[in-house]
Design a protein around this motif. Structure first.
Motif, PDB file in Angstrom:
ATOM      1  N   LEU A  90       0.835  -1.192   0.000  1.00  0.00           N
ATOM      2  CA  LEU A  90       0.000   0.000   0.000  1.00  0.00           C
ATOM      3  C   LEU A  90       0.877   1.251   0.000  1.00  0.00           C
ATOM      4  O   LEU A  90       1.956   1.254   0.599  1.00  0.00           O
ATOM      5  CB  LEU A  90      -0.909   0.016   1.219  1.00  0.00           C
ATOM      6  N   GLY A  91       0.375   2.286  -0.656  1.00  0.00           N
ATOM      7  CA  GLY A  91       1.102   3.545  -0.693  1.00  0.00           C
ATOM      8  C   GLY A  91       0.414   4.602   0.141  1.00  0.00           C
ATOM      9  O   GLY A  91      -0.803   4.566   0.341  1.00  0.00           O
ATOM     10  N   SER A  92       1.187   5.539   0.648  1.00  0.00           N
ATOM     11  CA  SER A  92       0.594   6.643   1.406  1.00  0.00           C
ATOM     12  C   SER A  92      -0.135   7.586   0.458  1.00  0.00           C
ATOM     13  O   SER A  92       0.016   7.516  -0.759  1.00  0.00           O
ATOM     14  CB  SER A  92       1.678   7.403   2.172  1.00  0.00           C
ATOM     15  N   MET A  93      -0.944   8.449   1.053  1.00  0.00           N
ATOM     16  CA  MET A  93      -1.789   9.399   0.319  1.00  0.00           C
ATOM     17  C   MET A  93      -2.813   8.671  -0.559  1.00  0.00           C
ATOM     18  O   MET A  93      -3.229   9.162  -1.598  1.00  0.00           O
ATOM     19  CB  MET A  93      -0.941  10.355  -0.527  1.00  0.00           C
ATOM     20  N   THR A  94      -3.231   7.481  -0.100  1.00  0.00           N
ATOM     21  CA  THR A  94      -4.273   6.712  -0.779  1.00  0.00           C
ATOM     22  C   THR A  94      -5.595   6.943  -0.061  1.00  0.00           C
ATOM     23  O   THR A  94      -5.677   6.791   1.160  1.00  0.00           O
ATOM     24  CB  THR A  94      -3.943   5.211  -0.781  1.00  0.00           C
ATOM     25  N   LEU A  95      -6.636   7.291  -0.796  1.00  0.00           N
ATOM     26  CA  LEU A  95      -7.932   7.571  -0.191  1.00  0.00           C
ATOM     27  C   LEU A  95      -8.575   6.281   0.320  1.00  0.00           C
ATOM     28  O   LEU A  95      -8.363   5.200  -0.236  1.00  0.00           O
ATOM     29  CB  LEU A  95      -8.856   8.246  -1.205  1.00  0.00           C
ATOM     30  N   THR A  96      -9.369   6.409   1.375  1.00  0.00           N
ATOM     31  CA  THR A  96     -10.023   5.249   1.971  1.00  0.00           C
ATOM     32  C   THR A  96     -11.367   5.654   2.562  1.00  0.00           C
ATOM     33  O   THR A  96     -11.581   6.824   2.907  1.00  0.00           O
ATOM     34  CB  THR A  96      -9.129   4.625   3.062  1.00  0.00           C
ATOM     35  N   ASP A  97     -12.263   4.692   2.674  1.00  0.00           N
ATOM     36  CA  ASP A  97     -13.536   4.872   3.377  1.00  0.00           C
ATOM     37  C   ASP A  97     -13.523   3.952   4.589  1.00  0.00           C
ATOM     38  O   ASP A  97     -13.191   2.765   4.475  1.00  0.00           O
ATOM     39  CB  ASP A  97     -14.728   4.522   2.483  1.00  0.00           C
ATOM     40  N   GLY A  98     -13.877   4.481   5.749  1.00  0.00           N
ATOM     41  CA  GLY A  98     -13.815   3.702   6.972  1.00  0.00           C
ATOM     42  C   GLY A  98     -15.167   3.530   7.637  1.00  0.00           C
ATOM     43  O   GLY A  98     -16.024   4.411   7.576  1.00  0.00           O
ATOM     44  N   THR A  99     -15.362   2.360   8.243  1.00  0.00           N
ATOM     45  CA  THR A  99     -16.540   2.087   9.062  1.00  0.00           C
ATOM     46  C   THR A  99     -16.073   1.822  10.484  1.00  0.00           C
ATOM     47  O   THR A  99     -15.384   0.829  10.739  1.00  0.00           O
ATOM     48  CB  THR A  99     -17.319   0.871   8.533  1.00  0.00           C
ATOM     49  N   VAL A 100     -16.410   2.718  11.398  1.00  0.00           N
ATOM     50  CA  VAL A 100     -16.012   2.590  12.801  1.00  0.00           C
ATOM     51  C   VAL A 100     -17.122   1.860  13.546  1.00  0.00           C
ATOM     52  O   VAL A 100     -18.291   2.243  13.483  1.00  0.00           O
ATOM     53  CB  VAL A 100     -15.778   3.970  13.439  1.00  0.00           C
ATOM     54  N   HIS A 101     -16.760   0.790  14.257  1.00  0.00           N
ATOM     55  CA  HIS A 101     -17.726   0.035  15.056  1.00  0.00           C
ATOM     56  C   HIS A 101     -17.764   0.639  16.454  1.00  0.00           C
ATOM     57  O   HIS A 101     -16.830   0.478  17.240  1.00  0.00           O
ATOM     58  CB  HIS A 101     -17.330  -1.444  15.095  1.00  0.00           C
ATOM     59  N   LEU A 102     -18.860   1.320  16.734  1.00  0.00           N
ATOM     60  CA  LEU A 102     -19.005   2.004  18.010  1.00  0.00           C
ATOM     61  C   LEU A 102     -19.414   1.018  19.094  1.00  0.00           C
ATOM     62  O   LEU A 102     -19.636  -0.170  18.833  1.00  0.00           O
ATOM     63  CB  LEU A 102     -20.044   3.123  17.877  1.00  0.00           C
ATOM     64  N   ASP A 103     -19.511   1.495  20.330  1.00  0.00           N
ATOM     65  CA  ASP A 103     -19.909   0.636  21.443  1.00  0.00           C
ATOM     66  C   ASP A 103     -21.271   0.023  21.154  1.00  0.00           C
ATOM     67  O   ASP A 103     -22.214   0.721  20.741  1.00  0.00           O
ATOM     68  CB  ASP A 103     -19.974   1.440  22.740  1.00  0.00           C
ATOM     69  N   ALA A 104     -21.376  -1.298  21.396  1.00  0.00           N
ATOM     70  CA  ALA A 104     -22.655  -1.985  21.196  1.00  0.00           C
ATOM     71  C   ALA A 104     -23.679  -1.492  22.210  1.00  0.00           C
ATOM     72  O   ALA A 104     -23.346  -1.155  23.351  1.00  0.00           O
ATOM     73  CB  ALA A 104     -22.477  -3.490  21.323  1.00  0.00           C
ATOM     74  N   GLN A 105     -24.953  -1.479  21.799  1.00  0.00           N
ATOM     75  CA  GLN A 105     -26.015  -0.991  22.669  1.00  0.00           C
ATOM     76  C   GLN A 105     -27.008  -2.110  22.966  1.00  0.00           C
ATOM     77  O   GLN A 105     -27.290  -2.958  22.121  1.00  0.00           O
ATOM     78  CB  GLN A 105     -26.762   0.183  22.017  1.00  0.00           C
ATOM     79  N   HIS A 106     -27.559  -2.134  24.193  1.00  0.00           N
ATOM     80  CA  HIS A 106     -28.578  -3.104  24.554  1.00  0.00           C
ATOM     81  C   HIS A 106     -29.930  -2.636  24.028  1.00  0.00           C
ATOM     82  O   HIS A 106     -30.321  -1.487  24.225  1.00  0.00           O
ATOM     83  CB  HIS A 106     -28.658  -3.267  26.078  1.00  0.00           C
ATOM     84  N   PRO A 107     -30.695  -3.530  23.390  1.00  0.00           N
ATOM     85  CA  PRO A 107     -32.026  -3.135  22.895  1.00  0.00           C
ATOM     86  C   PRO A 107     -32.942  -2.625  23.996  1.00  0.00           C
ATOM     87  O   PRO A 107     -33.820  -1.815  23.753  1.00  0.00           O
ATOM     88  CB  PRO A 107     -32.565  -4.439  22.296  1.00  0.00           C
ATOM     89  N   ILE A 108     -32.754  -3.089  25.248  1.00  0.00           N
ATOM     90  CA  ILE A 108     -33.611  -2.655  26.344  1.00  0.00           C
ATOM     91  C   ILE A 108     -33.528  -1.150  26.550  1.00  0.00           C
ATOM     92  O   ILE A 108     -34.461  -0.527  27.046  1.00  0.00           O
ATOM     93  CB  ILE A 108     -33.224  -3.406  27.641  1.00  0.00           C
ATOM     94  N   ASP A 109     -32.416  -0.545  26.082  1.00  0.00           N
ATOM     95  CA  ASP A 109     -32.236   0.897  26.248  1.00  0.00           C
ATOM     96  C   ASP A 109     -33.277   1.683  25.477  1.00  0.00           C
ATOM     97  O   ASP A 109     -33.642   2.780  25.851  1.00  0.00           O
ATOM     98  CB  ASP A 109     -30.834   1.314  25.800  1.00  0.00           C
ATOM     99  N   TRP A 110     -33.719   1.096  24.357  1.00  0.00           N
ATOM    100  CA  TRP A 110     -34.709   1.847  23.578  1.00  0.00           C
ATOM    101  C   TRP A 110     -36.075   1.158  23.528  1.00  0.00           C
ATOM    102  O   TRP A 110     -37.032   1.744  23.067  1.00  0.00           O
ATOM    103  CB  TRP A 110     -34.196   2.096  22.160  1.00  0.00           C
ATOM    104  N   LEU A 111     -36.157  -0.079  24.025  1.00  0.00           N
ATOM    105  CA  LEU A 111     -37.471  -0.724  24.109  1.00  0.00           C
ATOM    106  C   LEU A 111     -38.266  -0.211  25.305  1.00  0.00           C
ATOM    107  O   LEU A 111     -39.484  -0.162  25.283  1.00  0.00           O
ATOM    108  CB  LEU A 111     -37.301  -2.241  24.228  1.00  0.00           C
ATOM    109  N   LEU A 112     -37.541   0.153  26.354  1.00  0.00           N
ATOM    110  CA  LEU A 112     -38.203   0.636  27.563  1.00  0.00           C
ATOM    111  C   LEU A 112     -37.763   2.057  27.866  1.00  0.00           C
ATOM    112  O   LEU A 112     -36.638   2.438  27.574  1.00  0.00           O
ATOM    113  CB  LEU A 112     -37.848  -0.267  28.742  1.00  0.00           C
ATOM    114  N   PRO A 113     -38.601   2.870  28.490  1.00  0.00           N
ATOM    115  CA  PRO A 113     -38.203   4.245  28.830  1.00  0.00           C
ATOM    116  C   PRO A 113     -37.205   4.249  29.961  1.00  0.00           C
ATOM    117  O   PRO A 113     -37.127   3.318  30.745  1.00  0.00           O
ATOM    118  CB  PRO A 113     -39.534   4.886  29.243  1.00  0.00           C
TER     119      PRO A 113
END
Length: 268
Positions: A245-268
């Motif tokens: 790989l060479g430097s100054m090469t363009l890239t697209d990144g996908t950052v995996h953020l902290d996982a969330q529990h569904p209960i956080d949005w299923l319940l108030p």
């Protein structure tokens, strides 16, 4: 009236008293059992399960030390080009010969690095302060690459050091070689302007491109190393691309953020 009389007689008949009462058919019990199992599974998943959360951003592969734009200290005409794009040069290396009214002067690099862009050619007429080259700062030719992603400022707070990142590299098609693996090493504290990005990368055009939706925050990604691949980095495919790989090469990144529990949005 006759129908009513027959119905009353049937109700008063004792011949069916000893028969069991059917509350539901077998099909109904089966549907109830399936519903209970599904609800129980959903409740368990809501407490123990997680929902994947990602953030997409554009960026570039570099050696992580920035670049500088070399400007001509004199005015004159270029008579000789002494270096080629892509070459790694030491500090003070000769780059151009320029003929001035007082004789020939050599334009030299300021700091060691890789010559990424050479704007001047033989015959070019330079003014004092004109941009003649962009040089990426590199201490050693085998310095590892890093990815710099430019994340929208309103989402940068959700990015944490250590988060895994998948990178699609422009020079290595994802359909063939997969994605490049890495993890977040550092997150910038403030948003950067187009001028700041352009100065760091040695390119005004890239500064404008990465800030076209507003000043972003720079996120530096360390690439996972792998001695078993030709590129020296780890890919989602077994071997990755058959080239470095060479430097100054363009890239697209996908950052995996902290996982969330569904209960956080299923319940108030």
């Amino acid at each position: 009236m006759q129908f009513r009389q027959q119905a009353l007689s049937k109700a008063q008949s004792a011949e069916d008293i000893d028969l069991p009462v059917r509350y539901a058919r077998p099909q109904g019990w089966l549907a109830l059992a399936v519903t209970v199992v599904v609800m129980a599974g959903a409740a368990v998943w809501a407490v123990t399960g997680t929902v994947s959360n990602t953030l997409d951003a554009t960026g570039i592969l570099t050696h992580g030390q920035g670049s500088y734009v070399l400007q001509s200290p004199i005015a004159g005409q270029v008579t000789s080009v002494l270096a080629q794009e892509g070459s790694t040069l030491p500090a003070g290396a000769p780059l151009l010969k320029v003929r001035t009214a007082r004789g020939t002067t050599v334009v030299r690099t300021i700091a060691a690095g890789r010559l990424t862009t050479l704007s001047a050619s033989i015959g070019s007429v330079l003014n004092t302060g004109a941009n003649v080259a962009s040089v990426e700062r590199v201490r050693h030719s085998d310095d590892p690459l890093v990815a710099t992603l430019y994340v929208p400022a309103d989402r940068a707070a959700s990015v944490r050091a250590g988060a895994s990142v998948d990178l699609s590299v422009q020079s290595a098609p994802t359909q063939t070689y997969g994605v490049l693996r890495g993890e977040v090493r550092a997150v910038g504290r403030t948003a950067q302007s187009s001028q700041q990005i352009g100065s760091y990368l040695g390119s005004e055009q890239l500064g404008e491109e990465f800030s076209k939706h507003g000043p972003p925050v720079a996120v530096q990604v360390r690439l996972d190393r792998s001695p078993g691949t030709r590129s020296g980095y780890r890919w989602s495919s077994p071997e990755g691309p058959p080239f470095a790989l060479g430097s100054m090469t363009l890239t697209d990144g996908t950052v995996h953020l902290d996982a969330q529990h569904p209960i956080d949005w299923l319940l108030p």
